[in-house]
Write an enzyme that holds these catalytic residues in place. Structure first.
Site, PDB file in Angstrom:
ATOM      1  N   SER A  40      -5.668   7.834  -0.956  1.00 40.28           N
ATOM      2  CA  SER A  40      -4.270   7.604  -0.575  1.00 40.28           C
ATOM      3  C   SER A  40      -3.565   8.955  -0.552  1.00 40.28           C
ATOM      4  O   SER A  40      -4.083   9.951  -1.079  1.00 40.28           O
ATOM      5  CB  SER A  40      -3.593   6.678  -1.585  1.00 40.28           C
ATOM      6  OG  SER A  40      -3.470   7.355  -2.830  1.00 40.28           O
ATOM      7  N   ASP A  75      -6.290   6.667   3.261  1.00 41.34           N
ATOM      8  CA  ASP A  75      -5.824   5.282   3.086  1.00 41.34           C
ATOM      9  C   ASP A  75      -4.303   5.234   3.281  1.00 41.34           C
ATOM     10  O   ASP A  75      -3.579   6.018   2.657  1.00 41.34           O
ATOM     11  CB  ASP A  75      -6.211   4.843   1.665  1.00 41.34           C
ATOM     12  CG  ASP A  75      -5.992   3.364   1.427  1.00 41.34           C
ATOM     13  OD1 ASP A  75      -6.038   2.598   2.396  1.00 41.34           O
ATOM     14  OD2 ASP A  75      -5.783   2.994   0.246  1.00 41.34           O
ATOM     15  N   ASP A  96      -0.975   4.093   8.977  1.00 39.22           N
ATOM     16  CA  ASP A  96      -0.247   2.867   8.639  1.00 39.22           C
ATOM     17  C   ASP A  96       1.163   2.944   9.227  1.00 39.22           C
ATOM     18  O   ASP A  96       2.087   3.483   8.621  1.00 39.22           O
ATOM     19  CB  ASP A  96      -0.207   2.700   7.117  1.00 39.22           C
ATOM     20  CG  ASP A  96       0.523   1.423   6.705  1.00 39.22           C
ATOM     21  OD1 ASP A  96       1.067   0.733   7.595  1.00 39.22           O
ATOM     22  OD2 ASP A  96       0.553   1.122   5.500  1.00 39.22           O
ATOM     23  N   GLY A 199      -6.205  -4.798  -0.452  1.00 35.96           N
ATOM     24  CA  GLY A 199      -5.876  -5.549  -1.660  1.00 35.96           C
ATOM     25  C   GLY A 199      -7.045  -6.353  -2.195  1.00 35.96           C
ATOM     26  O   GLY A 199      -6.875  -7.487  -2.654  1.00 35.96           O
ATOM     27  N   GLY A 200      -8.256  -5.758  -2.151  1.00 34.60           N
ATOM     28  CA  GLY A 200      -9.468  -6.481  -2.566  1.00 34.60           C
ATOM     29  C   GLY A 200      -9.486  -6.882  -4.033  1.00 34.60           C
ATOM     30  O   GLY A 200     -10.197  -7.809  -4.422  1.00 34.60           O
ATOM     31  N   ASN A 220     -11.022  -3.197   0.997  1.00 37.01           N
ATOM     32  CA  ASN A 220     -10.532  -2.100   0.153  1.00 37.01           C
ATOM     33  C   ASN A 220     -10.323  -2.560  -1.290  1.00 37.01           C
ATOM     34  O   ASN A 220      -9.676  -3.579  -1.529  1.00 37.01           O
ATOM     35  CB  ASN A 220      -9.178  -1.620   0.659  1.00 37.01           C
ATOM     36  CG  ASN A 220      -9.257  -0.946   2.012  1.00 37.01           C
ATOM     37  OD1 ASN A 220     -10.303  -0.954   2.659  1.00 37.01           O
ATOM     38  ND2 ASN A 220      -8.158  -0.357   2.425  1.00 37.01           N
ATOM     39  N   THR A 223      -7.247  -1.039  -7.382  1.00 38.21           N
ATOM     40  CA  THR A 223      -6.759  -1.365  -8.730  1.00 38.21           C
ATOM     41  C   THR A 223      -7.869  -1.823  -9.679  1.00 38.21           C
ATOM     42  O   THR A 223      -7.861  -1.485 -10.859  1.00 38.21           O
ATOM     43  CB  THR A 223      -5.671  -2.458  -8.627  1.00 38.21           C
ATOM     44  OG1 THR A 223      -4.715  -2.035  -7.651  1.00 38.21           O
ATOM     45  CG2 THR A 223      -4.969  -2.678  -9.941  1.00 38.21           C
TER      46      THR A 223
HETATM   47  P1  13P Z   1      -6.138  -3.095  -4.530  1.00 43.04           P
HETATM   48  O1  13P Z   1      -5.586  -1.986  -5.358  1.00 43.04           O
HETATM   49  O2  13P Z   1      -5.357  -4.351  -4.668  1.00 43.04           O
HETATM   50  O3  13P Z   1      -7.601  -3.282  -4.741  1.00 43.04           O
HETATM   51  O4  13P Z   1      -5.946  -2.643  -2.995  1.00 43.04           O
HETATM   52  C1  13P Z   1      -6.648  -1.553  -2.502  1.00 43.04           C
HETATM   53  C2  13P Z   1      -6.256  -1.231  -1.103  1.00 43.04           C
HETATM   54  O5  13P Z   1      -6.022  -2.093  -0.297  1.00 43.04           O
HETATM   55  C3  13P Z   1      -6.195   0.181  -0.712  1.00 43.04           C
HETATM   56  O6  13P Z   1      -5.681   0.334   0.551  1.00 43.04           O
END
Ligand code: 13P
Length: 411
Positions: A40, A75, A96, A199-200, A220, A223
């Site tokens: 990121s 990212d 993005d 947001g995996g 992705n 977290t």
């Molecule tokens: P998470 O932090 O929810 O796994 O999302 C990661 C993500 O989508 C990075 O672009």
């Protein structure tokens, strides 16, 4: 594109430092899985700039002797961030533009597609913001408009991230789940475009599998690695290990966290490729399989069980029964007989049925598992050279060593 054809998704794991990068690369190599390292803008800044990141990843890739395909990907890049990463030597970028009005998103994405492709890089675009907070940017978790997705896909992007109710970070208790209708509608409009699921973290396994089934080819995760790292590090400190001997040495202090990242990455990679065999069998029109389970093929049986309404598994009392039954099924129906067994004795027990089918030119496919790649050729428990053994009684046989080639071999 390869992941899409192969019915699996490539994991993007976000990196924050040397430990993160090393853990992700080593796990990808261990599982023989391709991997995308996500960076990121905030993480890039933390690591002192994208140039530092690119140099570290390139050197680490070479020093560790990594053989699997690795992409270094920006990212949620801004317009300026994309240019910085192009200059720094990234292999892939995400622009993005989801927070811009659609016409502006289209114009900027179009320009960056031309630049990225001229540099031999791939590019991901986004339509419909992903919920949650990432690097201070808060999104509401919209569902993208499939027509807008088509406009952006038609610009020639390599992957498309579209909001389908997914959220970065932990999912709230009242989360509605992914909108599969939106995902399906987007894929219908965008044809073969590989879709990206952001947001995996915390998306239940069955939703992940359904998303892959409906066209998601990149997932992705950020977290979840952070949580595993923090949890393992806290346990180390709480157990007072940093106070014992040289436990304060960062190489010791950070080791449990690094191992925890590896375990999380491994779990995700296995999940993202867990239904390749089932999807391929379905695609080939297979609705009946004869077999007998065993240790190394249990993952396939787990997936088969979940799809028992689509593929009927006939349990025989011994593997030899399975290969003869598949042979009989093919003779009686004119279709291809399919049987499966575990490694070693499971595989050798299929041989008489295979030989019978071969003698009489009966179409049959036999699938066996094998011991883990690292144990191959070491006389491991329940290992035999099944491709060597069946060489003279098969038309063709393959040893599949990576998840990437699985679909191609079954087809
Ligand atoms: P998470 O932090 O929810 O796994 O999302 C990661 C993500 O989508 C990075 O672009």
């Amino acid at each position: 594109k390869k992941a899409k054809e192969g019915h699996y998704a490539v994991g993007q794991f976000n990196i924050n430092n040397l430990e993160w990068t090393k853990s992700v690369l080593l796990t990808a190599e261990e599982l023989k899985s391709p991997v995308i390292l996500g960076v990121s803008e905030g993480a890039g800044k933390y690591m002192t700039g994208f140039g530092t990141v690119a140099a570290m990843v390139k050197a680490m890739h070479d020093e560790l002797g990594i053989t699997v395909p690795v992409a270094l990907h920006l990212d949620h890049g801004t317009y300026e961030g994309c240019y910085k990463c192009i200059k720094a030597g990234f292999t892939s970028i995400m622009f993005d533009g989801s927070h811009y009005p659609i016409d502006e998103n289209v114009a900027k994405t179009k320009e960056l597609v031309a630049v990225a492709h001229a540099m031999g890089m791939s590019i991901e675009a986004e339509v419909g913001s992903i919920g949650g907070e990432e690097d201070g940017v808060v999104g509401m978790g919209e569902c993208a408009d499939p027509d807008e997705c088509k406009r952006v896909a038609d610009l020639g992007v390599d992957m498309l991230a579209a909001g389908i109710g997914n959220i970065h970070g932990k999912y709230p208790a009242n989360w509605q789940g992914l909108s599969f209708e939106t995902l399906d509608a987007i894929q219908q409009k965008t044809g073969v475009m590989p879709l990206v699921l952001h947001g995996g973290t915390g998306i239940p396994a069955d939703m992940i599998k359904k998303a892959i089934d409906l066209g998601v080819s990149k997932i992705n995760v950020n977290t979840e690695c952070q949580l595993s790292f923090a949890d393992a590090t806290r346990k180390y400190i709480e157990a007072g290990k940093d106070l014992e001997g040289k436990g304060f040495d960062p190489r010791k202090l950070l080791a449990p966290g690094a191992e925890a990242i590896k375990a999380t990455v491994k779990e995700k990679m296995e999940l993202f490729g867990s239904e390749i065999i089932i999807e391929c069998l379905k695609e080939q029109g297979v609705d009946t399989v004869f077999g007998y389970p065993g240790g190394t093929i249990l993952n396939v049986y787990d997936a088969l069980y979940k799809h028992s309404d689509e593929i009927h598994h006939v349990l025989t009392s011994h593997e030899q029964g399975a290969s003869h039954a598949a042979d009989g099924y093919a003779r009686a129906t004119g279709r291809v007989g399919v049987c499966m067994a575990t490694s070693g004795p499971g595989a050798t027990n299929l041989v008489t049925g295979i030989a019978t089918a071969h003698m009489d030119s009966i179409p049959m496919v036999a699938i066996t598992a094998n011991v883990a790649t690292g144990l191959l050729g070491r006389d491991s428990f329940q290992e035999v050279d099944i491709t060597g053994i069946t060489l003279s009684v098969t038309k063709h046989n393959f040893m599949v060593n990576t998840p990437e080639e699985l679909a191609q071999r079954i087809h």
